[in-house]
Motif scaffolding. Structure first.
Motif: not given
Length: 424
Positions: A331-338
């Motif tokens: 599913q299209p989601t916001q880019p993952c951030q750590l």
């Protein structure tokens, strides 16, 4: 000028030292840089092998192939006599290490304009903790590999002692020094009396008051940072519909440099598909899809590099936000951030830094040296920049002056000096 060199084959980076009066103690190994990352990339598309920064660049550019890093960690383990598959062919790990050290030797010779057949190789105080037989096997194996790479005379020196020789070349009076060498795979410590007068002695055994080490280093910090803060983004810690935990072995392999390739087998891929079918929680499905995509794209080493990057950034910053743009789900989601802060890093590695601190205290105790007798702590090794670790060591010898050496070059430089003394 000596025709013998010192070789620091490191878990993360390697250097070659060569003593030349008035010139740099380290040879350039990759363009003008004196360090060569201990990395090999077998490029399947172009049918070529690259090393160091070039290997990492090709891997991150998306070329199909096999990346190998932290090869030194294989020494002394049962994996050393195993093999990996490269371009459909079996490549023994012994041959892989000989290939890398041979490349290191050739680059040093091109830089020096001479050949090297004699070398002092650095070694950790303990390749393997609490197992003298395995430790001896690791050194013997490394000697065999160095000879296979073209060195006909090979001797060894403890890495923290080599760093001590480098520091000694810069001091003007006698000091009792605790050498703290925090490398990629091990943390090693030596208590040494150093002075300009002592430097001229060939036999330095009376100046070495204590040695100690533990098989914990920068790659372990990367691993536990990843397991605590990164792998949950891929489903670690989740529960399946059958009310059992998602198997953790895949995540441990992905968080450990020299086992990343184990998750790329067809057997593991089938197991991952079976696990996915047993997930009925929407959030866990999204996270596990990131894991499936990561394995399918063979981006495990990229993720390990990002974990290492987070650790390095937190050596200077209090808080970081790191883009993990390759972690994608269906599913299209916001880019993952750590999002991570200093406290989060320290919590994930506290058991490691405590163990290292205990090792330092034991070195002082067995040498019968009080903390207030130590004049200087000399930090070297690429992982000695981890803030919490420095604080842990500094608290044991609070009155000692803290000195930072060349984090990546002190050992190689000291080994070069030692090679000149031994083979003069």
């Amino acid at each position: 000028m000596s025709q013998a060199c010192g070789v620091d084959f490191g878990t993360s980076n390697s250097t070659v030292g060569w003593h030349r009066p008035g010139q740099s103690a380290l040879l350039a190994l990759e363009e003008d840089k004196v360090t060569l990352p201990s990395v090999v990339f077998f490029n399947v598309e172009d049918d070529e092998v690259t090393y160091g920064r070039a290997a990492l660049t090709n891997y991150l550019a998306g070329y199909e192939g096999r990346l190998m890093r932290s090869m030194k960690s294989l020494l002394g383990t049962s994996l050393m006599d195993g093999q990996t598959e490269v371009q459909g062919k079996a490549l023994p790990f012994r041959q892989l290490l000989a290939q890398f050290i041979g490349e290191l030797k050739q680059r040093a010779e091109r830089s020096a304009g001479t050949s090297f057949t004699r070398a002092v190789l650095g070694r950790p105080v303990h390749f393997i903790d609490d197992d003298s037989t395995a430790d001896r096997l690791a050194q013997d194996t490394l000697e065999q590999i160095a000879r296979a790479a073209g060195f006909t005379e090979v001797q060894f020196q403890y890495e923290p002692i080599a760093a001590a020789f480098d520091y000694e070349s810069r001091i003007s009076k006698e000091e009792l020094v605790l050498i703290a060498d925090i490398g990629g795979g091990t943390s090693d410590f030596s208590l040494v009396r150093l002075s300009p007068e002592r430097a001229s002695k060939f036999d330095r055994k009376d100046d070495i008051l204590g040695n100690g080490g533990v098989h914990i280093g920068g790659t372990d910090f990367d691993k536990y940072l990843s397991l605590t803060h990164v792998m949950p983004l891929l489903g670690l810690g989740g529960r399946l519909g059958s009310q059992i935990d998602v198997p953790s072995s895949y995540y441990f392999n992905l968080a450990t440099w020299h086992t990343i390739n184990l998750v790329y087998t067809q057997k593991v891929w089938r197991e991952l598909q079976e696990v996915y079918r047993d997930i009925n929680n929407a959030d866990l499905r999204l996270r596990f899809e990131r894991l499936l995509n990561l394995v399918e794209e063979r981006d495990g080493h990229w993720l390990a590099i990002k974990s290492e990057e987070a650790k390095i950034l937190l050596s200077d910053e209090q808080n970081i936000s790191l883009s993990l743009n390759r972690l994608r789900s269906k599913q299209p989601t916001q880019p993952c951030q750590l999002i991570l802060d200093q406290d989060g890093l320290q919590a994930s590695i506290a058991h490691l830094t405590t163990n290292i601190g205990n090792t330092v205290a034991e070195v002082l105790r067995t040498a019968n040296i009080r903390p207030d007798q130590v004049d200087t702590v000399f930090f070297t090794g690429g992982s000695s920049g981890v803030r919490g670790l420095r604080q842990q060591i500094g608290s044991i010898v609070p009155a000692a002056t803290k000195v930072e050496g060349d984090l990546f070059g002190s050992i190689g430089a000291g080994l070069g000096l030692d090679a000149t003394r031994r083979f003069r």
